[in-house]
Design a protein around this motif. Structure first.
Motif, PDB file in Angstrom:
ATOM      1  N   VAL A  50     -17.125-115.653  41.437  1.00  0.00           N
ATOM      2  CA  VAL A  50     -17.446-114.645  42.458  1.00  0.00           C
ATOM      3  C   VAL A  50     -17.087-113.252  41.955  1.00  0.00           C
ATOM      4  CG1 VAL A  50     -16.800-113.826  44.755  1.00  0.00           C
ATOM      5  CG2 VAL A  50     -17.278-116.245  44.392  1.00  0.00           C
ATOM      6  N   ILE A  51     -15.918-113.107  41.322  1.00  0.00           N
ATOM      7  CA  ILE A  51     -15.510-111.801  40.795  1.00  0.00           C
ATOM      8  C   ILE A  51     -16.490-111.305  39.742  1.00  0.00           C
ATOM      9  CG2 ILE A  51     -13.736-110.633  39.416  1.00  0.00           C
ATOM     10  CD1 ILE A  51     -11.660-112.369  40.901  1.00  0.00           C
ATOM     11  N   ILE A  52     -16.883-112.156  38.833  1.00  0.00           N
ATOM     12  CA  ILE A  52     -17.834-111.769  37.787  1.00  0.00           C
ATOM     13  C   ILE A  52     -19.178-111.396  38.405  1.00  0.00           C
ATOM     14  CG2 ILE A  52     -19.182-112.641  35.818  1.00  0.00           C
ATOM     15  CD1 ILE A  52     -16.652-114.231  35.025  1.00  0.00           C
ATOM     16  N   SER A  53     -19.612-112.156  39.386  1.00  0.00           N
ATOM     17  CA  SER A  53     -20.871-111.854  40.060  1.00  0.00           C
ATOM     18  C   SER A  53     -20.805-110.493  40.762  1.00  0.00           C
ATOM     19  CB  SER A  53     -21.191-112.954  41.066  1.00  0.00           C
ATOM     20  OG  SER A  53     -22.347-112.640  41.792  1.00  0.00           O
ATOM     21  N   LEU A  54     -19.706-110.222  41.448  1.00  0.00           N
ATOM     22  CA  LEU A  54     -19.552-108.930  42.126  1.00  0.00           C
ATOM     23  C   LEU A  54     -19.552-107.779  41.125  1.00  0.00           C
ATOM     24  CD1 LEU A  54     -16.874-109.750  44.848  1.00  0.00           C
ATOM     25  CD2 LEU A  54     -19.290-109.195  45.209  1.00  0.00           C
ATOM     26  N   LEU A  55     -18.808-107.934  40.040  1.00  0.00           N
ATOM     27  CA  LEU A  55     -18.793-106.890  39.011  1.00  0.00           C
ATOM     28  C   LEU A  55     -20.178-106.674  38.415  1.00  0.00           C
ATOM     29  CD1 LEU A  55     -15.448-107.633  37.142  1.00  0.00           C
ATOM     30  CD2 LEU A  55     -15.989-105.654  38.548  1.00  0.00           C
ATOM     31  N   ASP A  56     -20.894-107.736  38.194  1.00  0.00           N
ATOM     32  CA  ASP A  56     -22.241-107.636  37.649  1.00  0.00           C
ATOM     33  C   ASP A  56     -23.157-106.880  38.610  1.00  0.00           C
ATOM     34  OD1 ASP A  56     -24.325-108.220  35.741  1.00  0.00           O
ATOM     35  OD2 ASP A  56     -25.034-109.741  37.162  1.00  0.00           O
ATOM     36  N   ILE A  58     -22.234-104.728  40.969  1.00  0.00           N
ATOM     37  CA  ILE A  58     -21.807-103.330  41.054  1.00  0.00           C
ATOM     38  C   ILE A  58     -22.302-102.541  39.846  1.00  0.00           C
ATOM     39  CG2 ILE A  58     -19.769-101.832  40.961  1.00  0.00           C
ATOM     40  CD1 ILE A  58     -18.336-104.010  42.667  1.00  0.00           C
ATOM     41  N   ILE A  59     -22.149-103.099  38.668  1.00  0.00           N
ATOM     42  CA  ILE A  59     -22.626-102.422  37.454  1.00  0.00           C
ATOM     43  C   ILE A  59     -24.136-102.258  37.492  1.00  0.00           C
ATOM     44  CG2 ILE A  59     -22.864-102.663  34.941  1.00  0.00           C
ATOM     45  CD1 ILE A  59     -20.052-103.997  34.993  1.00  0.00           C
ATOM     46  N   GLN A  60     -24.843-103.296  37.924  1.00  0.00           N
ATOM     47  CA  GLN A  60     -26.305-103.214  38.013  1.00  0.00           C
ATOM     48  C   GLN A  60     -26.722-102.142  39.023  1.00  0.00           C
ATOM     49  OE1 GLN A  60     -28.448-104.947  36.046  1.00  0.00           O
ATOM     50  NE2 GLN A  60     -30.026-103.644  36.891  1.00  0.00           N
ATOM     51  N   PHE A  61     -26.044-102.071  40.159  1.00  0.00           N
ATOM     52  CA  PHE A  61     -26.347-101.058  41.170  1.00  0.00           C
ATOM     53  C   PHE A  61     -26.119 -99.656  40.600  1.00  0.00           C
ATOM     54  CE2 PHE A  61     -24.956 -98.337  44.699  1.00  0.00           C
ATOM     55  CZ  PHE A  61     -26.102 -98.400  45.496  1.00  0.00           C
ATOM     56  N   GLY A  62     -25.002 -99.480  39.873  1.00  0.00           N
ATOM     57  CA  GLY A  62     -24.706 -98.184  39.259  1.00  0.00           C
ATOM     58  C   GLY A  62     -25.739 -97.804  38.217  1.00  0.00           C
ATOM     59  N   LEU A  63     -26.163 -98.742  37.405  1.00  0.00           N
ATOM     60  CA  LEU A  63     -27.184 -98.452  36.391  1.00  0.00           C
ATOM     61  C   LEU A  63     -28.529 -98.126  37.033  1.00  0.00           C
ATOM     62  CD1 LEU A  63     -26.391-101.112  33.643  1.00  0.00           C
ATOM     63  CD2 LEU A  63     -26.057 -98.636  33.524  1.00  0.00           C
ATOM     64  N   ASP A  64     -28.856 -98.805  38.133  1.00  0.00           N
ATOM     65  CA  ASP A  64     -30.106 -98.505  38.837  1.00  0.00           C
ATOM     66  C   ASP A  64     -30.079 -97.093  39.406  1.00  0.00           C
ATOM     67  OD1 ASP A  64     -31.158-100.983  38.260  1.00  0.00           O
ATOM     68  OD2 ASP A  64     -30.638-101.863  40.207  1.00  0.00           O
ATOM     69  N   LYS A  65     -28.942 -96.626  39.899  1.00  0.00           N
ATOM     70  CA  LYS A  65     -28.819 -95.274  40.426  1.00  0.00           C
ATOM     71  C   LYS A  65     -28.924 -94.230  39.316  1.00  0.00           C
ATOM     72  CE  LYS A  65     -28.308 -95.950  44.779  1.00  0.00           C
ATOM     73  NZ  LYS A  65     -29.322 -95.513  45.724  1.00  0.00           N
ATOM     74  N   ILE A  66     -28.350 -94.532  38.152  1.00  0.00           N
ATOM     75  CA  ILE A  66     -28.402 -93.592  37.029  1.00  0.00           C
ATOM     76  C   ILE A  66     -29.813 -93.493  36.488  1.00  0.00           C
ATOM     77  CG2 ILE A  66     -27.640 -93.232  34.644  1.00  0.00           C
ATOM     78  CD1 ILE A  66     -24.947 -94.434  35.439  1.00  0.00           C
ATOM     79  N   ILE A  67     -30.475 -94.624  36.367  1.00  0.00           N
ATOM     80  CA  ILE A  67     -31.816 -94.641  35.785  1.00  0.00           C
ATOM     81  C   ILE A  67     -32.791 -94.332  36.877  1.00  0.00           C
ATOM     82  CG2 ILE A  67     -33.582 -96.077  34.715  1.00  0.00           C
ATOM     83  CD1 ILE A  67     -31.346 -97.693  33.438  1.00  0.00           C
TER      84      ILE A  67
END
Length: 67
Positions: A50-56, A58-67
């Protein structure tokens, strides 16, 4: 030739005796101990998943906002 066979048989007997002595020193865990440890491993695995999934996510959401 006969001495070589006796020597080889003696080494095998000594090895076998040593092996039996080492196996008698093993302390096998009980069924309840194994069950408890298995439950702990499964719970920790689920939590880490669950922790790895949440981190993944969050990182994906952040990358989508940047790109």
């Amino acid at each position: 030739m006969a001495e070589a066979v006796k020597k080889k048989n003696g080494r095998i007997k000594t090895w076998w005796t040593g092996l039996k002595a080492e196996f008698s020193k093993i302390i096998w865990p009980s069924k309840t101990s194994i069950a408890k440890q298995t439950v702990v491993v499964v719970i920790i695995t689920i939590i880490l998943g669950v922790i790895i999934s949440l981190l993944d996510n969050i990182i994906q959401f952040g990358l989508d906002k940047i790109i």
